[in-house]
Design an enzyme around this catalytic site. Structure first.
Site, mmCIF file in Angstrom:
data_model
loop_
_atom_site.group_PDB
_atom_site.id
_atom_site.type_symbol
_atom_site.label_atom_id
_atom_site.label_comp_id
_atom_site.label_asym_id
_atom_site.label_seq_id
_atom_site.Cartn_x
_atom_site.Cartn_y
_atom_site.Cartn_z
ATOM 1 N N ASP A 1 0.854 -1.179 0.000
ATOM 2 C CA ASP A 1 0.000 0.000 0.000
ATOM 3 C C ASP A 1 0.897 1.238 0.000
ATOM 4 O O ASP A 1 2.107 1.132 0.217
ATOM 5 C CB ASP A 1 -0.924 -0.028 1.213
ATOM 6 C CG ASP A 1 -2.205 0.767 0.998
ATOM 7 O OD1 ASP A 1 -2.352 1.398 -0.066
ATOM 8 O OD2 ASP A 1 -3.076 0.754 1.900
ATOM 9 N N HIS B 1 -2.664 -0.231 -3.693
ATOM 10 C CA HIS B 1 -3.132 1.136 -3.472
ATOM 11 C C HIS B 1 -3.926 1.681 -4.645
ATOM 12 O O HIS B 1 -3.452 1.677 -5.786
ATOM 13 C CB HIS B 1 -1.947 2.076 -3.209
ATOM 14 C CG HIS B 1 -2.348 3.519 -3.138
ATOM 15 N ND1 HIS B 1 -3.100 4.021 -2.104
ATOM 16 C CD2 HIS B 1 -2.138 4.552 -3.994
ATOM 17 C CE1 HIS B 1 -3.321 5.310 -2.317
ATOM 18 N NE2 HIS B 1 -2.754 5.657 -3.456
ATOM 19 N N HIS C 1 -7.639 5.569 7.104
ATOM 20 C CA HIS C 1 -8.927 5.255 6.476
ATOM 21 C C HIS C 1 -9.028 3.741 6.349
ATOM 22 O O HIS C 1 -8.052 3.030 6.578
ATOM 23 C CB HIS C 1 -9.031 5.905 5.089
ATOM 24 C CG HIS C 1 -8.121 5.292 4.077
ATOM 25 N ND1 HIS C 1 -6.769 5.581 4.014
ATOM 26 C CD2 HIS C 1 -8.342 4.371 3.095
ATOM 27 C CE1 HIS C 1 -6.213 4.891 3.031
ATOM 28 N NE2 HIS C 1 -7.145 4.135 2.465
ATOM 29 N N GLU D 1 -7.478 -1.939 7.562
ATOM 30 C CA GLU D 1 -7.207 -2.820 6.417
ATOM 31 C C GLU D 1 -6.238 -3.928 6.831
ATOM 32 O O GLU D 1 -6.367 -5.078 6.388
ATOM 33 C CB GLU D 1 -6.645 -2.003 5.253
ATOM 34 C CG GLU D 1 -7.657 -1.041 4.657
ATOM 35 C CD GLU D 1 -7.052 -0.083 3.645
ATOM 36 O OE1 GLU D 1 -5.884 -0.301 3.239
ATOM 37 O OE2 GLU D 1 -7.735 0.887 3.265
ATOM 38 N N HIS E 1 -1.435 1.621 6.890
ATOM 39 C CA HIS E 1 -1.860 2.808 7.635
ATOM 40 C C HIS E 1 -2.933 2.421 8.643
ATOM 41 O O HIS E 1 -3.494 1.330 8.589
ATOM 42 C CB HIS E 1 -2.429 3.849 6.665
ATOM 43 C CG HIS E 1 -3.452 3.265 5.726
ATOM 44 N ND1 HIS E 1 -4.775 3.081 6.085
ATOM 45 C CD2 HIS E 1 -3.328 2.785 4.464
ATOM 46 C CE1 HIS E 1 -5.427 2.527 5.076
ATOM 47 N NE2 HIS E 1 -4.569 2.328 4.075
ATOM 48 N N GLU F 1 -0.032 4.713 1.411
ATOM 49 C CA GLU F 1 -0.145 5.774 2.417
ATOM 50 C C GLU F 1 0.927 5.661 3.503
ATOM 51 O O GLU F 1 1.325 6.658 4.092
ATOM 52 C CB GLU F 1 -1.536 5.753 3.056
ATOM 53 C CG GLU F 1 -2.645 6.270 2.162
ATOM 54 C CD GLU F 1 -3.283 5.183 1.324
ATOM 55 O OE1 GLU F 1 -4.277 5.466 0.632
ATOM 56 O OE2 GLU F 1 -2.774 4.031 1.346
#
Length: 275
Positions: free
Chosen positions: A8, A60, A115, A134, A104, A10
């Site tokens: 990912d 992502h 998020h 996640e 994240h 972030e």
């Protein structure tokens, strides 16, 4: 030894705000290279430790962010969207471990760009009554296939989250959260050293473990009532509050597929600046 990397963006080195991770922006072009550098640092440690095959799954947004031409040539890369298991595509292929890179914190929690799947419409997700990022969702899917989480990187809040869902994993905080859009960042030369060393050390835990199949329940809370109403039309999904829906599934695989549908329907129901 076969390893999968779920990558990912972030939680990548230096990333702190929206434009850093939105495809097409000037900052995104810059941070694609730092993101690819993080992946290469992990790959260096994995191959040094004896990995014979590493699949990097882009996780992502558009899932077309890593620079293939700059990727360690010993690795393979899965790129592009609409994969059945999304961020975890490949976890069912007999791998001996998985790395969560650039992760994240979840929706509703402190963390850089925190998020869960949708950038701001989801205010909370719960897996079997436990708040779920996640990372927690993906760790549940890995457990169903008997694959240990070897390493988690991201900001300090993402790593703190991982202490609970992957207590034996190596943790690499590449930045310290100051706010959702600010962080104290380590330079890429420093984070590369940390990521490579942690990846090497993590391989002592590689190897298939006992599979943990079973039923699961996911609940999702949105920032507006119409998103709950829109997603409640999905079979098996029930509106259980003004802004909250929930559903049960016979396995984590089916739960994640249903969650993917819920987020897609919710994203499609957003109307301009009113959400």
């Amino acid at each position: 030894m076969r390893i999968m990397v779920s990558a990912d963006m972030e939680g990548a080195t230096g990333v702190t705000w929206t434009d850093d991770v939105v495809p097409g922006t000037e900052p995104w072009q810059r941070f694609r290279r730092l993101f690819t550098g993080d992946v290469n640092a992990v790959l260096a440690g994995l191959f040094e430790g004896g990995a014979t095959d590493v699949l990097v799954n882009e996780a992502h947004s558009s899932q077309r962010n890593l620079l293939l031409e700059e990727l360690d040539p010993r690795a393979r890369m899965l790129t592009g969207r609409h994969k059945p298991l999304s961020m975890m595509q490949g976890i069912d292929s007999g791998v001996d471990g998985v790395v969560f890179l650039g992760y994240h914190a979840g929706a509703g929690f402190d963390g850089v760009l925190s998020h869960t799947y949708l950038e701001n419409q989801i205010t909370g997700v719960w897996l079997d009554d436990v708040p779920a990022s996640e990372g927690r969702l993906n760790a549940g899917l890995a457990a169903e296939y008997g694959v240990p989480v070897l390493l988690v990187s991201g900001d300090d809040q993402a790593c703190e989250d991982a202490r609970d869902y992957a207590p034996e994993a190596e943790l690499v905080p590449v930045k310290e959260c100051v706010s959702r859009y600010a962080a104290i960042c380590l330079p890429p030369a420093r984070t590369a050293e940390l990521l490579s060393a942690a990846a090497l050390d993590s391989l002592v835990r590689a190897g298939r473990v006992e599979r943990l199949p079973g039923r699961h329940r996911i609940e999702v809370e949105f920032d507006a009532s119409h998103l709950a109403q829109a997603t409640a039309v999905i079979p098996t999904v029930e509106q259980i509050g003004t802004r909250r829906v929930g559903f049960d599934a016979p396995s984590m695989t089916e739960a994640m597929k249903a969650f993917k549908v819920v987020t897609a329907i919710a994203a499609g129901a957003v109307q301009g600046i009113y959400g």
